[in-house]
Design a protein around this motif. Structure first.
Motif, PDB file in Angstrom:
ATOM      1  N   MET A   1       6.059  -4.345   7.123  1.00 39.91           N
ATOM      2  CA  MET A   1       5.064  -3.208   7.101  1.00 39.91           C
ATOM      3  C   MET A   1       3.645  -3.205   7.021  1.00 39.91           C
ATOM      4  N   THR A   5       0.700  -0.494   8.585  1.00 36.28           N
ATOM      5  CA  THR A   5      -0.389  -0.157   7.667  1.00 36.28           C
ATOM      6  C   THR A   5      -1.693  -0.566   8.305  1.00 36.28           C
ATOM      7  N   GLN A  15      -6.417   2.263   3.405  1.00 35.08           N
ATOM      8  CA  GLN A  15      -5.499   1.479   3.010  1.00 35.08           C
ATOM      9  C   GLN A  15      -4.418   2.064   2.366  1.00 35.08           C
ATOM     10  N   LEU A  16      -3.123   1.796   3.092  1.00 33.91           N
ATOM     11  CA  LEU A  16      -2.044   2.469   2.720  1.00 33.91           C
ATOM     12  C   LEU A  16      -1.129   1.326   1.949  1.00 33.91           C
ATOM     13  N   MET A  18       1.723  -0.901   0.114  1.00 35.02           N
ATOM     14  CA  MET A  18       3.062  -0.776   0.201  1.00 35.02           C
ATOM     15  C   MET A  18       3.750  -0.894  -1.507  1.00 35.02           C
ATOM     16  N   ASP A  48      -0.645  -6.826   1.872  1.00 32.00           N
ATOM     17  CA  ASP A  48      -1.055  -5.702   3.213  1.00 32.00           C
ATOM     18  C   ASP A  48      -2.694  -5.746   2.499  1.00 32.00           C
ATOM     19  N   GLU A  52      -5.516  -6.691   5.012  1.00 31.25           N
ATOM     20  CA  GLU A  52      -6.434  -5.853   5.548  1.00 31.25           C
ATOM     21  C   GLU A  52      -7.886  -5.933   5.279  1.00 31.25           C
ATOM     22  N   SER A 175      -2.798  11.171   0.944  1.00 37.51           N
ATOM     23  CA  SER A 175      -3.296  10.002   0.104  1.00 37.51           C
ATOM     24  C   SER A 175      -4.441  10.709  -0.619  1.00 37.51           C
TER      25      SER A 175
END
Length: 280
Positions: A1, A5, A15-16, A18, A48, A52, A175
């Motif tokens: 993922m 993302t 920032q999504l 997980m 992630d 990121e 979000s």
């Protein structure tokens, strides 16, 4: 993922994590194992998030006209130092701070994120998603379908109405709702909204040459200034227990959240929710 993302982060600046998906999947894989669920949640968030942040720093260094190799060396050195400092600080706090992580801790070391982590671990590790989605809150299963349909619907609407929905993004909307119940209040986000509007909208539209030359240098300076000021404030004021009676220091304790005194109803006998032993 990580790749999708990262794409979302590049497009929206959001920032999504997980971590939510990680706890649900782990809850089905190893039901009833809270420790495994917590470990997978932490890894699901940090892989992630750290990647990121790493890419974002390289991008910021590029826009700030910094040599890429120098930025990379700084990141590696800072990561090594930060790891040792974090471990040492954590051990120091556990060993020396009394009433740590309690809501009554005098210096407000209340550990809001660990409390959230603990609640998620109980919910998806011990109780488990099978009971959560089938016995306790069966309607929550449809949230997965709602999110899927919302993404496709937003894509179609932007195809037919690009002029009106150019800046509408379902990830940001959903979000943003999620932020409402987070660990922080709007005071942490509102100043960023004003600054973002001023620099990314007004100045970029009317003073593009200045924006291209100085915008990212300015944001790098602001970020570094906040970090240094935090260190100075802690060492000179907080550590020495210096008190200033002014609005900025007293407003945080004037609301019901700080006093933990707000309630709408009396707690019924036996508490809220499903009775003990009632879920199967």
């Amino acid at each position: 993922m990580l790749v999708p993302t990262a794409f979302i982060f590049a497009v929206t600046g959001y920032q999504l994590g997980m971590n939510n998906l990680a706890v649900i999947v782990t809850g089905y894989m190893v039901p009833g194992n809270a420790m495994a669920n917590m470990i997978c949640r932490v890894y699901g968030y940090n892989i992630d998030d750290q990647a990121e942040d790493f890419i974002s720093d390289l991008k910021m260094g590029h826009y700030s006209k910094l040599p890429p190799q120098a930025v990379f060396r700084a990141q590696m050195l800072a990561t090594f130092i930060q790891t040792l400092v974090t471990i040492g600080t954590t051990n120091f706090l556990i060993a020396s701070v009394s009433d740590l992580c309690s809501v009554t801790q005098i210096d407000r070391f209340v550990c809001s994120f660990p409390r959230s982590l603990y609640a998620d671990t109980i919910m998806f590790g011990l109780v488990g998603p099978e009971r959560m989605f089938n016995s306790l809150y069966p309607a929550l299963k449809y949230c997965f379908l709602i999110g899927f349909v919302a993404a496709i619907g937003s894509w179609l609407l932007r195809m037919y109405f690009p002029r009106y929905l150019k800046y509408v993004h379902p990830v940001l909307i959903i979000s943003g709702v999620n932020r409402w119940g987070g660990s922080y209040n709007l005071s942490y986000y509102t100043p960023g909204l004003f600054a973002g509007f001023a620099f990314s909208w007004h100045i970029k539209r009317h003073y593009l040459a200045w924006w291209v030359k100085y915008n990212y240098l300015l944001t790098s300076g602001l970020s570094a200034g906040i970090a240094f000021s935090g260190i100075v404030i802690f060492l000179t004021l907080q550590y020495t227990k210096t008190k200033f009676n002014w609005w900025g220091n007293t407003i945080i304790s004037s609301g019901v959240d700080f006093k933990r005194a707000a309630t709408l109803y009396e707690v019924p006998e036996g508490g809220f929710g499903v009775e003990i032993g009632g879920f199967q």
